[in-house]
Design an enzyme around this catalytic site. Structure first.
Site, short mmCIF file in Angstrom:
data_model
loop_
_atom_site.label_atom_id
_atom_site.label_comp_id
_atom_site.label_asym_id
_atom_site.label_seq_id
_atom_site.Cartn_x
_atom_site.Cartn_y
_atom_site.Cartn_z
N HIS A 1 -42.39 -30.72 -21.95
CA HIS A 1 -41.12 -31.41 -21.75
C HIS A 1 -40.41 -31.66 -23.06
CE1 HIS A 1 -42.63 -32.62 -17.67
NE2 HIS A 1 -41.56 -31.89 -17.50
N GLU B 1 -46.07 -9.29 -8.91
CA GLU B 1 -46.67 -9.69 -10.19
C GLU B 1 -48.17 -9.38 -10.25
OE1 GLU B 1 -46.06 -13.91 -10.78
OE2 GLU B 1 -46.52 -14.41 -8.71
N ASP C 1 -46.76 -12.44 -15.25
CA ASP C 1 -48.09 -12.19 -14.68
C ASP C 1 -48.39 -10.71 -14.53
OD1 ASP C 1 -49.49 -14.63 -14.26
OD2 ASP C 1 -47.93 -15.18 -12.83
N CYS D 1 -37.59 -11.90 -12.52
CA CYS D 1 -37.47 -13.28 -12.99
C CYS D 1 -38.50 -13.61 -14.07
CB CYS D 1 -37.57 -14.26 -11.83
SG CYS D 1 -39.15 -14.21 -10.98
C1 PEP Z 1 -43.91 -14.36 -13.73
O1 PEP Z 1 -45.12 -14.31 -13.53
O2 PEP Z 1 -43.30 -13.48 -14.34
C2 PEP Z 1 -43.11 -15.50 -13.26
C3 PEP Z 1 -41.81 -15.50 -13.32
O3 PEP Z 1 -43.77 -16.57 -12.76
P1 PEP Z 1 -44.58 -17.64 -13.63
O4 PEP Z 1 -44.18 -17.47 -15.07
O5 PEP Z 1 -44.17 -18.97 -13.07
O6 PEP Z 1 -45.99 -17.31 -13.34
MG MG Z 2 -46.08 -15.57 -12.10
#
Ligand code: PEP
Ligand code: MG
Length: 588
Positions: A198, A440, A464, A511
């Site tokens: 944070h 992922e 991931d 994402c």
């Molecule tokens: C990812 O794995 O790319 C993702 C967007 O999710 P997180 O980073 O929350 O695992």
């Molecule tokens: Mg992920």
């Protein structure tokens, strides 16, 4: 050597908040209480000891309340973090357990608290998810505050600093960071902490440079040392030479000019020079971050990570609590979409008080959708809250960590049940939401054609996907040098997913962090990704890069990319081919 005869030293840490600042160091001497005495108390002193503990907790609550009330205006949105710490002070795991130990073991409050905190910490430490690990630090901040009150140690004085300085601390809690006044603090560096803490979110909100996780900054830097903080590169330079100072002075001016430039254009569409439009969205972890997504010109929320609400209290949030938060986000950004990702938690350890439950390999364990399908009541509660929030705007549901077809079917069954139950109750909700899955896990890439028939969209989670495909723990700094988004295997996987999506007529989004780096844009455009989502601060630069490129060129360029054998060769090729655009925009 500098004029003063001191040697220039460079420290490397984590790029927590971008930008450059140059100034005198101010060492913040706020340490946790390391040495805690243990002593036994008599039966009759038991009540007195518990009372002493309770008044230390009450004092901690009063201190936090005062900090919240005095926080600078721009940080008001973050006061909820401190509210969370206030709640944690009375958390069953911390408060109830400490009192129990004082009673049962007849020991002093400091020792009882220390014992409880070390148990809680070791439970959180075993989690692989960096986000969850960071939440363990919230418990540390709350307990440190109680401990300081118990032993009568000094509390933070950041609000009293009256010169323009760069803070250097072992760690800064959100409470401490909330006292930062922009006119006095240029930036900060810490030994501990990381990108998802944070404190780093606060630094980004304040838009001050910060480097965290330096390990030994408080030993290497002395009060009043001249230092340079490069929050973009994640480095700190101590005793810079005249030449380095000039170079960084120049870089700092260029950085501010570039930031002003790209931010000025951030509300323009992400449309390539040959007319292809892409949506560029923001990732959020906390509802309050929606404001940054809007400010930086995001076209919606491409990933709303919902874990935080489950970790900020000792019991599971109920449907109404979840609904309230989701509705806030959905309403603020409507009619733009909000992609709510269902709980991506690392096994039930996160909720359990039972520290005996330990997974040897949590990243490969009962994480995300696996946890939800094992705990359908928890899952149903969240899905009902999402469907109810969907009545107030444009909502998509995103499922994390899908590795097989059966998981998708099972998820859809529970989603339908959730919708049916709401219908039966006559509740206000919307069942007509787009349904997508994160890609992922490598198995999902390989069977993308099988999965595509069941979903409206794919969202590539490259964080991931890289971890699981290249067998690199994303949180392990010893293998970080092998973690490459441009690895030919990753590019081929993305191509497979994008081709399948096109073939089956569904959309493909990204994402993961790969979407946040302008240098990757020629490849993402060339492969035909429909939508990108990233940390809000990266949106303007990504949009700027997209506007400078042509899809036509990117597609042709991909032919050469597939001839390259390593990530560095691919990166070199991008720089050779698009170098003029990258350097004009100062992205490389
Ligand atoms: C990812 O794995 O790319 C993702 C967007 O999710 P997180 O980073 O929350 O695992
Ligand atoms: Mg992920």
């Amino acid at each position: 050597m500098t004029d003063t005869g001191l040697k220039e030293i460079i420290l490397t840490g984590i790029d927590a908040s971008p930008g450059i600042c140059i100034g005198k160091a101010y060492i913040v001497d706020i340490e946790g209480v390391d040495v805690v005495k243990k002593y036994f108390i008599s039966e009759e002193d038991e009540e007195k000891e518990i009372k002493r503990f309770k008044s230390a907790v009450k004092k901690a609550r009063d201190q936090l309340r005062a900090i919240i009330n005095n926080a600078p205006e721009e940080l008001r949105d973050h006061a909820y973090i401190l509210e969370t710490h206030k709640v944690l002070l009375k958390d069953k795991m911390l408060y109830g357990k400490t009192i129990e130990i004082i009673k049962n073991e007849k020991i002093n409050a400091e020792w009882a608290l220390k014992k409880v905190v070390s148990e809680v910490k070791s439970m959180f430490k075993k989690m692989s998810d960096s986000y969850l690990k960071e939440r363990a630090t919230d418990i540390t901040y709350a307990s440190d505050r109680i401990m300081r009150n118990l032993v009568g140690a000094e509390t933070e004085k950041i609000a009293d600093i009256d010169k323009r300085v760069i803070l250097v601390a072992n760690d800064l809690s959100p409470a401490e960071a909330s006292q930062i006044h922009l006119e006095r603090i240029k930036g900060f560096v810490t030994n501990r902490g990381g990108k998802t803490s944070h404190t780093s979110i606060i630094a980004r909100t304040l838009e001050i440079p910060a480097v965290m996780g330096l390990g030994n900054a408080t030993h290497s830097i002395k009060n009043d040392d001249l230092i340079i903080v490069d929050g973009t590169a994640g480095i700190v330079i101590i005793h810079p030479t005249e030449e380095t100072l000039l170079e960084y002075g120049d870089r700092s001016v260029k950085y501010e000019e570039r930031k002003a430039d790209i931010t000025r254009d951030s509300h323009l569409k992400a449309e390539t020079a040959d007319g292809f439009q892409l949506k560029v969205m923001g990732n959020i972890e906390l509802p309050e971050e929606v404001v940054s997504v809007i400010d930086y010109g995001g076209d919606g929320i491409g990933l709303y990570r919902t874990e935080f609400q489950y970790l900020s209290s000792s019991s599971l949030p109920n449907e109404d609590e979840l609904f309230d938060k989701y509705k806030d986000v959905v309403e603020v950004i409507a009619p733009k979409p909000v992609t709510i990702r269902t709980l991506d938690i690392n096994g039930d350890k996160a909720f359990s008080n039972n520290s005996d439950y330990v997974e040897v390999n949590p990243a490969l364990g009962l994480r995300a959708i696996r946890y939800c399908l094992k705990n359908p009541d928890v899952f149903r509660t969240q899905l009902r809250a999402i469907l109810r929030a969907a009545a107030f705007g444009n909502v998509r549901i995103l499922i994390p960590m899908i590795s097989g077809y059966g998981e998708v079917l099972e998820t859809k069954k529970i989603l339908n049940e959730a919708a049916d139950s709401l219908e039966k109750e006559g509740a206000l909700f919307n069942r007509d939401v787009e349904f997508g899955i994160m890609i992922e896990v490598p198995s999902a890439v390989v069977i993308a054609d099988i999965l595509a028939g069941e979903v409206d969209f794919f969202s590539l989670g490259t964080n991931d996907l890289i971890q699981y495909s290249l067998a690199i723990d994303r949180g392990n700094r010893h293998v970080a040098h092998l973690y490459h988004a441009l690895h030919p295997a990753i590019i081929r996987m993305i191509k497979n997913v994008a081709d399948v999506a096109k073939d089956k007529g569904i959309k493909v989004f990204m994402c993961g962090e790969m979407a946040a780096d302008p240098i990757n844009m020629p490849i993402l455009l060339g492969l035909g990704i429909d939508e990108l989502s990233m940390n809000p601060q990266s949106i303007p630069a990504v949009k700027g890069m997209i506007r400078a490129l042509k899809v036509k060129d990117a597609r042709v360029f991909m032919k050469d990319v597939f001839k390259k054998k390593t990530a560095s060769e691919v990166e070199e090729l991008i720089k050779e081919t698009f170098g003029s655009i990258l350097s004009e925009k100062m992205y490389a």
